[in-house]
Design an enzyme around this catalytic site. Structure first.
Site, PDB file in Angstrom:
ATOM      1  N   LYS A   1       0.854  -1.194   0.000  1.00 44.13           N
ATOM      2  CA  LYS A   1       0.000   0.000   0.000  1.00 44.13           C
ATOM      3  C   LYS A   1       0.889   1.243   0.000  1.00 44.13           C
ATOM      4  O   LYS A   1       1.940   1.263   0.648  1.00 44.13           O
ATOM      5  CB  LYS A   1      -0.891  -0.038   1.247  1.00 44.13           C
TER       6      LYS A   1
ATOM      7  N   SER B   1      -9.731   1.558   3.199  1.00 48.24           N
ATOM      8  CA  SER B   1      -8.921   2.356   2.320  1.00 48.24           C
ATOM      9  C   SER B   1      -7.876   1.557   1.534  1.00 48.24           C
ATOM     10  O   SER B   1      -7.306   2.081   0.575  1.00 48.24           O
ATOM     11  CB  SER B   1      -8.207   3.444   3.130  1.00 48.24           C
TER      12      SER B   1
ATOM     13  N   SER C   1      -9.731  -0.809   7.328  1.00 50.38           N
ATOM     14  CA  SER C   1      -9.201  -0.655   5.970  1.00 50.38           C
ATOM     15  C   SER C   1      -8.509  -1.848   5.351  1.00 50.38           C
ATOM     16  O   SER C   1      -8.181  -1.827   4.174  1.00 50.38           O
ATOM     17  CB  SER C   1      -8.233   0.517   5.919  1.00 50.38           C
TER      18      SER C   1
HETATM   19  N1  GLN Z   1     -12.978   3.919   6.850  1.00 46.41           N
HETATM   20  C1  GLN Z   1     -12.335   4.299   8.072  1.00 46.41           C
HETATM   21  C2  GLN Z   1     -11.904   5.744   7.996  1.00 46.41           C
HETATM   22  O1  GLN Z   1     -12.204   6.348   7.043  1.00 46.41           O
HETATM   23  C3  GLN Z   1     -11.154   3.416   8.329  1.00 46.41           C
HETATM   24  C4  GLN Z   1     -10.015   3.731   7.475  1.00 46.41           C
HETATM   25  C5  GLN Z   1      -8.823   2.904   7.809  1.00 46.41           C
HETATM   26  O2  GLN Z   1      -8.913   1.852   8.440  1.00 46.41           O
HETATM   27  N2  GLN Z   1      -7.677   3.414   7.428  1.00 46.41           N
HETATM   28  O3  GLN Z   1     -11.321   6.271   8.875  1.00 46.41           O
END
Ligand code: GLN
Length: 489
Positions: free
Chosen positions: A77, A152, A176
């Site tokens: 990532k 994400s 995410s």
């Molecule tokens: N969707 C969650 C957020 O927007 C988690 C994102 C993540 O785990 N990086 O914060």
């Protein structure tokens, strides 16, 4: 060859039966064909990958020892620092940032002789649930290209699902890794907070962030964990091995847990879509056949998880993102009139909307007069959620629930409604608040043939047990073998 799991490929390469160079070329051939549609990568590093693959083949041919992931093409990532290529966090503010060092997790992959093929797309600074917040690129779901891959770590999940790599690293602050794994029909594991070093992971919510694997099988996730888990003196929040020893996650993987109790939280899971609930009950039936006993556990504070998370995560983000000031890193505005404009214009020009929204929310929550009402209160709720987990784990070995309330939604469906988007994390966020590990494994499809994930959580540092429980299911079912049909394949 693309059909093999990472473990099968690794074994074949180590035995000299398969050439890493051929496997890597095959991956780049797929990237050439499918990446224009899928959009999983922000950058690829073909020359470096082919060179490393040839080097692994050479060492194996001459009888030298190689690492546990020798020759296997993997993705990382793009919020993990790498000395090769850019590290952008999918943000315009870091679009040309080249890190001077590798993140520890990346360093460990390289030390294991993995072949890194590229950096995967994501929501900008890992803020989002659909990868639509990427400031640089749109990734689509390989199962239905009109839908999101989740987020994400959507690029990592889509790359694994579309066979554009054999496994990938993602990061999980509130879901995410697990949520995109569920949307793309792959396995995704968020380790215990402190199990994997965060050194070189660009910070979002530092007390919640954790790096983990996305893979085709539970076995591959165990293999990846063997490589990335462990203490790192460069990360003071990584746990030392005297306190929580790392075990060989592959070694006992096939030993089932018996007898064992699964905790479920019926009223909480009731919010999920009907088809998701059906898949979950069918998974429970399989576990029952395998000897599990299902018990209901009460977790009274889960309903407050989203509210507490979006105070804590945004508060930490607002502080972490203060460093992007147009001076130290990344984008700087052209022709500022004074230094205040250097800061304000650089940030205004290069941060995306969601990032700005979160910086404002977090700054507000931390501001004097509101700190106690929001931030401190959220920390108290976090403690209550942690106690809910401890109390529940006295009665069961693991907790199971959906990963997400729905399957992959349409691109554009939720972008203009941040609250709806935040709700897609309802089942995953609690594990981050409590620091416990969680995994998403494929457990079904809806009537559109979109994958559904099953989430399993265990007490802190019980990743071995988590993987074994997941493996029991995987051995009984074929969901993980299902593959998306890509156009022109
Ligand atoms: N969707 C969650 C957020 O927007 C988690 C994102 C993540 O785990 N990086 O914060």
């Amino acid at each position: 060859m693309e059909q093999l799991s990472a473990k099968e490929l690794r074994d074949g390469i180590a035995a000299g039966r398969i050439s890493s160079l051929e496997a890597t070329r095959a991956v780049f051939e797929r990237i050439r064909r499918f990446e224009p549609t899928i959009g999983a990568y922000l950058s690829t590093c073909q020359d470096m990958a082919l060179e490393r693959a040839a080097d692994v083949d050479g060492r194996i041919a001459s009888g030298k020892t190689v690492g546990p992931l020798a020759g296997v093409p993997v993705a990382v990532k793009d919020n993990m620092c790498t000395t090769f290529g850019a590290t952008t966090c999918a943000s315009k503010i870091l679009a040309n940032f080249h890190a001077p060092y590798n993140a520890t997790a990346v360093e460990r992959l390289l030390a294991a002789d993995a072949v890194i093929v590229g950096k995967a797309n994501m929501d900008e600074f890992a803020m989002g649930s659909s990868t639509e917040n990427s400031g640089l690129k749109q990734t689509v779901n390989p199962w239905d290209t009109t839908r999101v891959p989740g987020g994400s770590s959507g690029g990592s999940a889509a790359a694994v699902a579309a066979r554009l790599c054999f496994a990938a690293l993602g990061s999980d602050t509130g879901g995410s890794i697990r949520q995109p794994a569920s949307f793309c029909g792959v396995v995704g594991l968020k380790p215990t907070y402190g199990r994997v070093s965060r050194y070189g992971l660009v910070a979002y919510g530092s007390s919640l962030d954790q790096i983990g694997p996305l893979a085709r099988t539970v076995e591959d996730a165990a293999l990846m964990m063997n490589i990335i888990a462990g203490h790192d003196p460069a990360d003071s929040t990584s746990v030392d091995e005297a306190t929580a020893p790392v075990c060989d996650y592959l070694q006992k993987l096939d030993e089932p847990i018996k007898p064992f109790r699964i905790g479920v939280v019926p009223q909480f899971a009731a919010g999920a879509d009907e088809q998701v609930q059906k898949a979950l009950s069918e998974a429970m039936e399989i576990y029952k056949k395998l000897g599990a006993e299902i018990t209901e556990v009460e977790m009274r504070h889960l309903d407050y998880a989203i509210a507490a998370y979006y105070v804590i995560a945004t508060a930490e983000a607002s502080s972490n993102l203060a460093r992007y000031d147009g001076v130290h890193y990344g984008h700087r505005t052209a022709n500022p009139n004074d230094y205040v404009e250097v800061y304000s214009k650089s940030r205004a020009e290069a941060f995306g909307q969601e990032v700005k929204r979160r910086i404002m929310l977090g700054t507000y929550a931390l501001s004097s007069g509101y700190y106690d009402a929001y931030y401190l209160k959220a920390l108290k709720v976090r403690n209550l959620i942690r106690s809910d987990f401890s109390a529940a784990f006295e009665k069961c070995d693991c907790i199971m629930m959906p990963v997400a309330p729905t399957t992959a939604f349409k691109i554009g469906e939720k972008v203009n409604d941040p609250l709806q988007m935040y709700l897609s994390d309802i089942y995953t966020i609690a594990a981050n608040l409590a620091g416990v590990p969680g995994i998403s494994i494929p457990c079904g499809s809806d009537d559109r043939d979109l994958p559904i994930g099953l989430q399993i959580m265990t007490p802190t540092f019980a990743e071995d047990k988590l993987l074994r429980i997941a493996r029991m299911y995987e051995k009984e079912t074929d969901w993980h073998k299902k593959e998306p049909r890509l156009a022109n394949d």
